[in-house]
Design an enzyme around this catalytic site. Structure first.
Site, PDB file in Angstrom:
ATOM      1  N   ASN A 103       0.804  -1.229   0.000  1.00  0.00           N
ATOM      2  CA  ASN A 103       0.000   0.000   0.000  1.00  0.00           C
ATOM      3  C   ASN A 103       0.837   1.279   0.000  1.00  0.00           C
ATOM      4  OD1 ASN A 103       0.640  -0.882   2.655  1.00  0.00           O
ATOM      5  ND2 ASN A 103      -0.946   0.407   3.535  1.00  0.00           N
TER       6      ASN A 103
ATOM      7  N   GLU B 296       3.945  -4.357  12.394  1.00  0.00           N
ATOM      8  CA  GLU B 296       2.902  -3.337  12.217  1.00  0.00           C
ATOM      9  C   GLU B 296       1.792  -4.038  11.444  1.00  0.00           C
ATOM     10  OE1 GLU B 296       0.299  -1.313  11.307  1.00  0.00           O
ATOM     11  OE2 GLU B 296       1.439  -0.362   9.690  1.00  0.00           O
TER      12      GLU B 296
ATOM     13  N   CYS C 185      -3.594   1.323   6.925  1.00  0.00           N
ATOM     14  CA  CYS C 185      -3.871   0.756   8.245  1.00  0.00           C
ATOM     15  C   CYS C 185      -4.626   1.735   9.139  1.00  0.00           C
ATOM     16  CB  CYS C 185      -2.564   0.372   8.931  1.00  0.00           C
ATOM     17  SG  CYS C 185      -1.581  -0.810   8.015  1.00  0.00           S
TER      18      CYS C 185
END
Length: 475
Positions: A152, A247, A281
């Site tokens: 992303n 993460e 996210c």
């Protein structure tokens, strides 16, 4: 079309297999790249291990100048790299330019932090037994870093692993996402222009199923992973004795309290639920609104969502582009339809065309729907009215994720209450949870991960404290 080389111990190399990258918007071929063989992967690991002591001993000015060079060169090639990000990832060019600018800053911040990351001195004669003693405390890299990065943010999330590794003097091996390797290969090209020693970095665009051997290898004592929770925890379980940073995403909530500026909140939430096609996210997923302003807020939010421009990512006006693949869009569409079948109402969007999902707003969504409990990773938000601040904050915490949350309020009491009570790694007051400054600590709790990014924080994650005590000094 030329085949891009990968980067093996600082030099360009080719393997036996070539793969193709296609544009998510129109399916056209945008690039080909060479895939390392198993022998070449082994060579990269061996080189990183061999150079580790030399890398740790690199003078600070050498590390800092290498990072500053990367920052300058990304700036010089900004337009080229932004178009490459749009081509391989599908994000609108305006967001791709933003990502490039952030990467420029990330490497610049790293260069600056390198010069500050030089240890501290402690006098130990605070007790009589330690008279004449002084402690010199430094941080030492654990060793080479394996950086596994997602699709992303194919440049800046690579930067957030590579820059702190170089800053502390740790070799780094990057395994980029197979869908978006081209940006990281350009970064390797720029790193090759520096005076870093051979073996200091490799960029290995291998298939996901081959990453396990890299994860297992004891010569790579640090694994830094950004991606889904199941994969991240599988990595952590695979290597319990290694130092792992994860993460793992979230389902970020934006809270709109009764005293908020509703116009500002509506504009920001509309945009940042749908930026990057929701593939962030910290994209806004859950919108929790106090009942007294709920109707007024929705009346402002829906026009703001409808005004977003969806279309060709290369069009300067486009704000919402395709997801990374049609399969990803199909999965999001299924989640929307499941929620609707369970009683949710579609207030906007809910339509898929190929890899593109129209910006979608849902209300009356059952608490157990996937779009509530899981990370949608698509341009979808759900609206949830609440009766009080306490109920709003409890709802934020009713999630297995805890990355960041946004709270729209003018009240300092509500702001500090949020900071005390919200089970997240970052609380953004007066804005969306999607806000991130690249120098600040960034990471989550619960199933959102372990460790922190942000240059100084990541540099600490990649190192351990070492103490030298000097004895018999006249202090």
């Amino acid at each position: 079309m030329d085949v891009r080389t990968f980067w093996l111990a600082g030099r360009p190399a080719t393997g036996d297999v070539e793969l193709t990258v296609t544009n998510p918007h129109d399916g056209r071929e945008v690039g080909r790249y060479s895939v390392p063989t198993d022998a070449q992967v082994e060579e990269a690991i061996a080189a990183a291990h061999a150079v580790a002591k030399q890398a740790a001993a690199l003078p600070i000015h050498v590390r800092a100048e290498a990072l500053a060079h990367v920052s300058r060169r990304i700036a010089e090639r900004a337009d080229e790299i932004a178009h490459l990000i749009t081509a391989e990832n599908g994000k609108p060019i305006t967001w791709a330019r933003g990502e490039v600018n952030r990467a420029i800053s990330t490497f610049r911040f790293a260069a600056e932090e390198t010069r500050r990351f030089s240890g501290e001195v402690q006098r130990l004669d605070t007790e009589a037994a330690a008279a004449g003693r002084l402690a010199y405390v430094t941080r030492v890299p654990y060793g080479p870093v394996l950086a596994i990065t997602p699709f992303n943010f194919p440049l800046n999330l690579v930067a957030h692993k590579v820059a702190p590794a170089i800053a502390v003097g740790a070799p780094v091996i990057v395994k980029p996402a197979p869908a978006t390797p081209l940006s990281s290969l350009v970064l390797g090209e720029i790193l090759a222009e520096t005076d870093l020693p051979a073996g200091m970095f490799s960029v290995l665009p291998i298939e996901n199923e081959r990453a396990s051997a890299l994860v297992d290898d004891p010569r790579l004592p640090i694994v830094s992973f950004t991606g889904s929770a199941p994969v991240g925890y599988a990595i952590a379980d695979q290597i319990p004795r290694k130092h792992v940073t994860l993460e793992l995403g979230g389902n970020a909530a934006a809270v709109v309290l009764a005293d908020a500026d509703l116009d500002w909140a509506a504009q920001r939430i509309a945009l940042f639920s749908n930026y990057q096609a929701g593939q962030s996210c910290i994209a806004v997923q859950r919108v929790i609104v106090e009942r007294p302003v709920y109707d007024a807020f929705v009346d402002k939010l829906l026009p703001a969502v409808s005004a977003l421009v969806t279309g060709d990512p290369l069009d300067e006006k486009t704000q919402v582009g395709p997801l990374v693949s049609e399969a990803a869009a199909e999965r999001v569409d299924v989640w929307i339809q499941e929620a609707v079948a369970a009683g949710a109402r579609v207030l906007a969007g809910g339509i898929r065309e190929g890899a593109t999902i129209a910006p979608t707003v849902l209300a009356d969504v059952p608490d157990d729907a996937k779009v509530v409990r899981e990370e949608v990773f698509g341009p979808v938000m759900i609206l949830e009215p609440v009766e009080s601040v306490d109920e709003a904050y409890a709802m934020v915490n009713d999630s297995r994720y805890g990355l960041q949350a946004g709270v729209f309020t003018r009240s300092l009491d509500s702001a500090f209450k949020a900071n005390r009570e919200l089970e997240v790694g970052g609380v953004i007051i007066g804005d969306v949870p999607s806000y991130r400054a690249d120098q600040m600590p960034y990471g989550g709790v619960k199933d959102s991960g372990i460790g922190r990014e942000g240059l100084h924080s990541a540099m600490e994650d990649y190192t351990y404290e070492k103490v030298m005590v000097l004895t018999g000094l006249s202090l």
